[in-house]
Design a protein around this motif. Structure first.
Motif, PDB file in Angstrom:
ATOM      1  N   ASN A 110       0.867  -1.178   0.000  1.00  0.00           N
ATOM      2  CA  ASN A 110       0.000   0.000   0.000  1.00  0.00           C
ATOM      3  C   ASN A 110       0.905   1.229   0.000  1.00  0.00           C
ATOM      4  O   ASN A 110       2.127   1.105  -0.012  1.00  0.00           O
ATOM      5  N   ALA A 111       0.295   2.386   0.041  1.00  0.00           N
ATOM      6  CA  ALA A 111       1.086   3.613   0.021  1.00  0.00           C
ATOM      7  C   ALA A 111       1.671   3.954   1.376  1.00  0.00           C
ATOM      8  O   ALA A 111       2.397   4.953   1.511  1.00  0.00           O
ATOM      9  N   LYS A 157     -10.867  -4.276  -5.270  1.00  0.00           N
ATOM     10  CA  LYS A 157     -10.108  -3.362  -6.115  1.00  0.00           C
ATOM     11  C   LYS A 157      -8.650  -3.809  -6.004  1.00  0.00           C
ATOM     12  O   LYS A 157      -8.025  -3.632  -4.957  1.00  0.00           O
ATOM     13  N   ARG A 158      -8.167  -4.406  -7.056  1.00  0.00           N
ATOM     14  CA  ARG A 158      -6.782  -4.869  -7.015  1.00  0.00           C
ATOM     15  C   ARG A 158      -5.840  -3.679  -7.215  1.00  0.00           C
ATOM     16  O   ARG A 158      -6.175  -2.701  -7.882  1.00  0.00           O
ATOM     17  N   GLY A 159      -4.677  -3.779  -6.616  1.00  0.00           N
ATOM     18  CA  GLY A 159      -3.692  -2.716  -6.745  1.00  0.00           C
ATOM     19  C   GLY A 159      -2.292  -3.285  -6.862  1.00  0.00           C
ATOM     20  O   GLY A 159      -2.034  -4.429  -6.473  1.00  0.00           O
ATOM     21  N   TYR A 160      -1.374  -2.486  -7.390  1.00  0.00           N
ATOM     22  CA  TYR A 160      -0.008  -2.934  -7.662  1.00  0.00           C
ATOM     23  C   TYR A 160       1.004  -1.948  -7.092  1.00  0.00           C
ATOM     24  O   TYR A 160       0.705  -0.761  -6.915  1.00  0.00           O
ATOM     25  N   HIS A 161       2.200  -2.471  -6.811  1.00  0.00           N
ATOM     26  CA  HIS A 161       3.304  -1.560  -6.522  1.00  0.00           C
ATOM     27  C   HIS A 161       4.611  -2.125  -7.070  1.00  0.00           C
ATOM     28  O   HIS A 161       4.748  -3.312  -7.335  1.00  0.00           O
ATOM     29  N   ILE A 190      11.919   3.759  -3.555  1.00  0.00           N
ATOM     30  CA  ILE A 190      10.760   4.588  -3.879  1.00  0.00           C
ATOM     31  C   ILE A 190       9.661   3.665  -4.389  1.00  0.00           C
ATOM     32  O   ILE A 190       9.804   3.012  -5.421  1.00  0.00           O
ATOM     33  N   ARG A 191       8.573   3.602  -3.631  1.00  0.00           N
ATOM     34  CA  ARG A 191       7.464   2.729  -4.006  1.00  0.00           C
ATOM     35  C   ARG A 191       6.478   3.487  -4.882  1.00  0.00           C
ATOM     36  O   ARG A 191       5.971   4.543  -4.491  1.00  0.00           O
ATOM     37  N   LEU A 192       6.202   2.959  -6.059  1.00  0.00           N
ATOM     38  CA  LEU A 192       5.165   3.481  -6.935  1.00  0.00           C
ATOM     39  C   LEU A 192       3.937   2.611  -6.758  1.00  0.00           C
ATOM     40  O   LEU A 192       4.012   1.385  -6.917  1.00  0.00           O
ATOM     41  N   GLY A 229      -7.404  -0.114   4.897  1.00  0.00           N
ATOM     42  CA  GLY A 229      -7.120  -1.207   5.814  1.00  0.00           C
ATOM     43  C   GLY A 229      -6.001  -0.877   6.785  1.00  0.00           C
ATOM     44  O   GLY A 229      -6.124  -1.079   7.997  1.00  0.00           O
ATOM     45  N   LEU A 230      -4.880  -0.369   6.272  1.00  0.00           N
ATOM     46  CA  LEU A 230      -3.780   0.014   7.150  1.00  0.00           C
ATOM     47  C   LEU A 230      -4.228   1.093   8.120  1.00  0.00           C
ATOM     48  O   LEU A 230      -3.953   1.029   9.326  1.00  0.00           O
ATOM     49  N   THR A 231      -4.930   2.082   7.619  1.00  0.00           N
ATOM     50  CA  THR A 231      -5.396   3.182   8.458  1.00  0.00           C
ATOM     51  C   THR A 231      -6.270   2.704   9.603  1.00  0.00           C
ATOM     52  O   THR A 231      -6.122   3.143  10.745  1.00  0.00           O
ATOM     53  N   LEU A 232      -7.195   1.784   9.311  1.00  0.00           N
ATOM     54  CA  LEU A 232      -8.248   1.448  10.262  1.00  0.00           C
ATOM     55  C   LEU A 232      -8.028   0.158  11.045  1.00  0.00           C
ATOM     56  O   LEU A 232      -8.885  -0.233  11.834  1.00  0.00           O
TER      57      LEU A 232
END
Length: 417
Positions: A44-45, A273-277, A308-310, A383-386
């Motif tokens: 995640n970011a 919602k899939r996501g990539y880094h 640096i994570r994109l 998710g990380l936030t909560l």
């Protein structure tokens, strides 16, 4: 093996829940098929988004929908073959994103977000994870005056209704904050309240170590084997250490929760919602100082411990479909025009699946039709936030305390399940 409570899923939500239950004198066994934080919580970011009281809605304007329909963006991408299966979720998501309904949802959602930093702070201090945390916010950068002005107006509104602090950044301010960022932006906005995490996986592992120091147990097992115990007085699940029985169980399985809930007769509509880094080295002596979002293009650059994570936006696809990291390729091409990225540091892009409900709020509370069964999933982009605030609320409710927030807005019964 027996315990008071089973927690299924060792992402940030599950680990946080296990901590709060163990703190209250319960014997807790945490179960996951992999190590802690190795699924959705891994990528995640790295933001604890105190400013994120308005959940991400589905676009309402026809012109915007048409642009997304071209399927060539960084912030959203879809698999055509998956659309028939996704229609029930997407149609309800669109319905809930109507302005009036979305505002009501944001008001109900806000208390969770408002307590996100303070609840993380509790666990960060207890776990000794302060070296993974930065407390200097994050920034959006804008390519056009219209988007800049719209975002600043929204920031001003949020500052009044939720006491969220921000700073307006001129092009000169951006140049001072990020000397290696190219001069392509008309300004920026710094959200001052959020904290950032230089290694999200490391944070979850630190929380796990704290849980274990309290006497909690972590075992490898298959959550889909969950069933009512042979004695009929609780629940059991199969693990590598044998069958574990407990009076109560918490499902914190993120996008895999429906694999269990459907077997138990529940039919929550939960999309993904899939996501990539991907991580990069900086080229030459370049330094990225801030977590930075290229607002109009819809990707993040974050100075993580590994590089640096994109990170990309949302991919609408079947949860278990093979990776299709086209958004990473698109984002990398754009990112290289604004910052001197070096070579890739990962063998391949990472992919994860965010569990999303159509009304953009998590499912937190007791199962309607089963004694001893509790739900804690559906946190979407936060998710990380909560994780810690959800863990505390679940633990308080399960142990007979009055939860410090009213959890009725997030109860499972809001769905016809």
């Amino acid at each position: 093996m027996t315990a008071d409570i089973l927690v299924l899923g060792a992402g940030i939500v599950g680990v946080s829940t296990a901590i709060h239950l163990q703190r209250r004198g319960k014997s807790v066994v945490l179960v996951d098929r992999r190590g802690a934080g190795e699924e959705t919580s891994f990528g995640n970011a790295g933001l604890i988004q105190r400013e994120g009281i308005v959940p991400y809605g589905f676009p309402q304007e026809v012109s915007t929908l048409m642009r997304y329909g071209l399927n060539n963006r960084i912030d959203a991408h879809y698999h055509i073959a998956a659309m028939p299966k996704l229609v029930p979720f997407l149609s309800r998501y669109w319905w809930h994103s109507n302005k009036v309904r979305h505002n009501a949802i944001a008001n109900a959602y806000a208390p969770l977000i408002e307590n996100s930093v303070s609840e993380h702070d509790d666990l960060i201090q207890a776990s000794g994870a302060g070296d993974l945390i930065r407390k200097d916010g994050w920034m959006e950068v804008f390519r056009t005056e219209k988007v800049r002005d719209d975002e600043l107006a929204e920031a001003e509104r949020l500052s009044k209704v939720a006491k969220i602090n921000y700073t307006v950044l001129t092009p000169a301010d951006l140049a001072k904050a990020e000397p290696h960022l190219k001069d392509k932006f008309v300004g920026g906005l710094k959200w001052n309240d959020p904290w950032s995490v230089t290694d999200p996986h490391g944070l979850t592992k630190a929380y796990l170590a704290y849980f274990q120091s309290l006497g909690g147990q972590f075992v490898t097992g298959d959550a889909t084997t969950l069933g009512q115990s042979a004695s009929g007085k609780g629940w059991q699940v199969t693990t590598e250490d044998g069958v574990v029985e407990a009076e109560k169980v918490v499902l914190a399985l993120g996008p895999w929760s429906e694999d269990v809930t459907r077997k138990l007769g529940y039919s929550f509509i939960v999309g993904v919602k899939r996501g990539y880094h991907m991580h990069y080295s900086p080229a030459g002596n370049a330094v990225l100082n801030n977590w930075t979002m290229d607002k109009e293009r819809g990707y993040f650059l974050a100075p993580m411990a590994k590089g640096i994570r994109l990170t990309t936006g949302a991919e609408f696809a079947d949860r278990d479909a093979p990776k299709s990291p086209v958004q990473v390729e698109r984002a990398e091409r754009v990112a290289r025009t604004i910052f001197p990225l070096g070579h890739r540091l990962d063998d391949e892009p990472w992919m994860g699946s965010r569990p999303c409900t159509p009304d953009m709020m998590p499912i937190i509370g007791k199962a309607p039709r089963h004694d001893g069964l509790w739900f804690a999933f559906g946190h979407a982009h936060h998710g990380l936030t909560l994780g810690p605030v959800t863990g505390r609320l679940i633990a308080e409710a399960m142990t007979g305390e009055t939860p410090f927030l009213d959890i009725s807005a997030w109860r499972p019964e809001r769905f016809k399940a």
